[in-house]
Motif scaffolding. Structure first.
Motif: not given
Length: 728
Positions: A88-94, A233-241, A339-340, A470-473
């Motif tokens: 999911i984060t890989s879809l947001f990263t670009p 970066p926000a995608p990394a923060s989602a994974l870190l947390s 993640l959301v 949307g998928t994560a939510a």
């Protein structure tokens, strides 16, 4: 099917280098590789989890202690969660990284961190866990320092220092545990721990707890977490947390459920640490005015709820079903919630280039998709009924109440645990309060100067980001509608790993008692928002709108107040000790040592020379004595002990004169060579003298013959002369 667990670990490591190489040419290729790999692994992990198989791999020759993986129940579940979050984060990263730098590096290290994280979740012994744990500590470091700003680099120092110290502390605990148990394999630990005194396991257990707790954000090793998320970066923060903190929780679960199940002291330790995390993280989040910093502090608080669940498992022993279910479900909920929320925070930052509430408030007005997704995350983490967080917090609260009733039934004092229950409810209220603060600031309030700009802004997010969010939510919201269904099944699937049994009866999540407990937290949160946030944490500047204030004392920072001064103090102490020692060594000890060593060297050199003389003299004496002994033996053999033989009158070589003279010369030469240390030359003087004698004798004979012939000729001449004279 059997190869899937190995693919989950190996494929990200193998894909990291191609992603980096392709990303150096075009960043789209790097993101395509990342999305493809994470998508395939998310699908494979989901299929494996669906079939509920158990697969185990063991490589006993690796690292001397062995290397083993196992996919079953809880491990397969969290491997699937990790793969899903990476996808999911890989879809947001670009979209988030479109205008950033180091994108190829980010993609490569994201895949490396994924492989190490899944490796931890599938590990079957603490050596394998430690190996992957250390790998992800270094690979995730690049997330923290990605922006390469001074703040990011300083935060990276803190993150890396705590990771290294935590890892070394854990390694020390693992070595001690190996000596006590003789094994570090999960299943073997359960059988051998029964024969080991519990007191001997406390110290290694605490050391291992510190190592895993540092990654989980456990107090007092939590200082990296609220500072790393805002700079990453926000995608990394989602994974870190959302997922890397669960790596630490995984290790804590392993040692708690295998070494300290039913241990009251261990359970109380985790309970106290959990309560501190809960309250401290919630207070930090309440005071914060930075969106990502607030979410990071919220992670500290939610990790406290999970630690409380682990502690209750230890305290309840075999009757820990509710605590185990609540722990697993809150881990899952927190992963999806963050993640959301961090994707939402990344979208806000992309559009406003700020995370300060005073700058971003009002941005979400009219943006219904973003508002709905953020609202799902906020409601879930606040424990509002019909959202997923409500079920897990209800189970954790029920386990605490169950233990209080158990103590009262035994006639023990349960006052402290009743206080813990009220702190649990109050912390839930604080959670609702700071999430309400964020929601109202971003989606309800208006910005005093930029609201028109925000309202006129175009599309909030790109389609791919919308799909990811949307998928994560949806994954977060749907299980909350029926907590007794899929969430309970996933929790029960994890119970064997936690040494817990399913509860004897189903939990009534929407019963009056449970709804009342949730209502207490929500009411407390609403009152805190009205009387603390609106009146104490906001102020009006002139006739303008209110401004959010961070009234947390700047000096009350554990890192700046304790850790860095302690490190600096140790550095200065070392300098103060090193300077006098350096001067003492340079001015006194070193010259003295050089003189002493010089004298010792001269003495040893003299001894060496004297030794050479003594050696030569000894060699000469020894050889002389040897020669004398050999001569004496030869003399005796030729005189006293000589065998009597019949005299034949025939000598071996030459005549008697040359043979005797040659034998004498041979013996004399042999003695002289022995004395001088030379080797025998192998020549015999008897042959030499006989050759000389023969040559001389032959020469004399030839001369004699020559003289005789001359005399004959001379005589013939005289005869002829006389005859001639007579004839006349």
């Amino acid at each position: 099917m059997r190869a899937i667990p190995l693919m989950l670990v190996a494929l990200p490591f193998l894909a990291a280098a191609p992603a980096f190489a392709l990303g150096r040419r075009n960043t789209k290729y790097a993101y395509a590789v990342t999305a493809a790999v994470t998508g395939v692994l998310a699908l494979l992990s989901a299929v494996f989890l669906l079939f509920r198989q158990t697969v185990e791999f063991s490589f006993p020759g690796v690292m001397a202690l062995g290397f083993s993986l196992k996919a079953d129940g809880f491990r397969a579940l969290y491997a699937a969660v990790a793969c899903l979050m990476w996808f999911i984060t890989s879809l947001f990263t670009p979209e988030y990284m479109a205008h950033g730098h180091g994108q190829a590096r980010y993609a490569a290290f994201t895949l490396l961190t994924m492989g190490a994280t899944v490796g931890v979740f599938l590990s079957n012994d603490l050596v394998t866990t430690f190996l992957f744990f250390e790998i992800l500590s270094f690979t995730s470091y690049t997330w923290v320092i990605h922006e390469e700003t001074p703040k990011a680099m300083r935060t990276g120092q803190t993150y890396l220092a705590i990771a290294i110290l935590g890892g070394m502390t854990m390694l020390l605990g693992l070595m001690m545990l190996k000596l006590r148990l003789g094994t570090l394999q999960f299943s073997a630990m359960e059988s051998t721990v029964r024969n080991v005194p519990k007191e001997s396991l406390i110290l290694p257990g605490v050391l291992i707890l510190a190592g895993f707790g540092a990654k989980a954000g456990m107090f007092p090793l939590h200082v990296w977490l609220p500072k790393a998320h805002p700079v990453a970066p926000a995608p990394a923060s989602a994974l870190l947390s959302g997922i890397l903190t669960k790596v630490g929780i995984f290790g804590i679960l392993v040692i708690s459920t295998r070494l300290f199940l039913g241990n009251e002291r261990w359970g109380n330790l985790l309970l106290i640490l959990g309560l501190i995390n809960m309250a401290l993280g919630a207070l930090l989040a309440l005071f914060s005015v930075d969106l990502k910093h607030t979410l990071a502090c919220s992670s500290i608080s939610q990790i406290g709820f999970i630690l409380l669940g682990v502690g209750m498992q230890a305290l309840l022993g075999e009757h820990n079903a509710l605590a185990a279910q609540g722990t697993v479900l809150h881990m899952l909920n927190h992963s999806l919630i963050k993640l959301v929320l961090f994707i939402c925070a990344g979208i806000v930052y992309l559009k406003t280039h700020s995370l300060n509430l005073n700058d971003i408030r009002g941005f979400g007005r009219g943006k219904w998709g973003l508002m709905l997704c953020f609202g799902v995350g906020a409601a879930s983490i606040s424990g509002i009924p019909l959202f997923s967080g409500y079920a897990s917090k209800t189970l954790l609260h029920e386990s605490l109440v169950e233990y209080i009733d158990h103590l009262r039934h035994l006639g023990h004092n349960a006052t402290w645990y009743s206080i813990a229950e009220w702190l649990f409810i109050l912390t839930g209220g604080l959670t609702f309060c700071y999430m309400l603060k964020l929601f109202i600031a971003i989606f309800i309030e208006k910005h005093p100067s930029r609201q028109a700009e925000y309202d006129a802004a175009g599309r909030t997010m790109k389609p791919m980001t919308g799909v990811a969010l949307g998928t994560a939510a949806l994954l977060l919201f749907t299980p909350g509608l029926r907590p007794g269904g899929l969430p309970t099944s996933l929790a029960n699937l994890s119970l064997p790993f936690l040494n817990a049994h399913p509860p004897e009866h189903a939990v009534e999540y929407l019963s009056g008692v449970n709804l009342l407990g949730g209502a207490k937290s929500l009411l407390a949160g609403l009152l805190l928002y009205l009387f603390v946030v609106r009146r104490m944490l906001r102020t009006r500047i002139g006739h303008g709108a209110g401004v959010y204030l961070n009234r947390w004392p700047p000096w009350l920072d554990l890192e700046e107040l304790l850790y860095r001064p302690m490190v600096q103090g140790l550095t200065r102490l070392g300098y103060l000790l090193a300077v006098p020692l350096d001067l003492l060594m340079e001015r006194l000890l070193l010259p003295l040592a050089m003189r002493v060593l010089g004298a010792a060297a001269a003495f040893l050199d003299g001894i060496e020379k004297a030794g050479a003389v003594v050696s030569a003299l000894t060699t000469f004496v020894a050889r002389s004595l040897e020669t004398f002994a050999d001569g004496a033996v030869v003399f005796l053999m030729h005189t006293i002990f000589k065998r009597k033989r019949e005299k034949t009158g025939v000598v071996p070589v030459g005549n008697r004169f040359t043979y005797t003279l040659g034998r004498f010369a041979d013996n004399l030469a042999h003695i002289l060579r022995r004395l001088t240390g030379r080797r025998p030359n192998g020549h015999s003087y008897t042959h030499l003298f006989w050759t000389a004698w023969s040559t001389t004798h032959e020469t004399l004979r030839r001369i004699q013959r020559t003289l005789s012939f001359s005399l004959i000729l001379f005589a013939l001449g005289l005869v002829v002369l006389l005859a001639f004279m007579l004839a006349k």
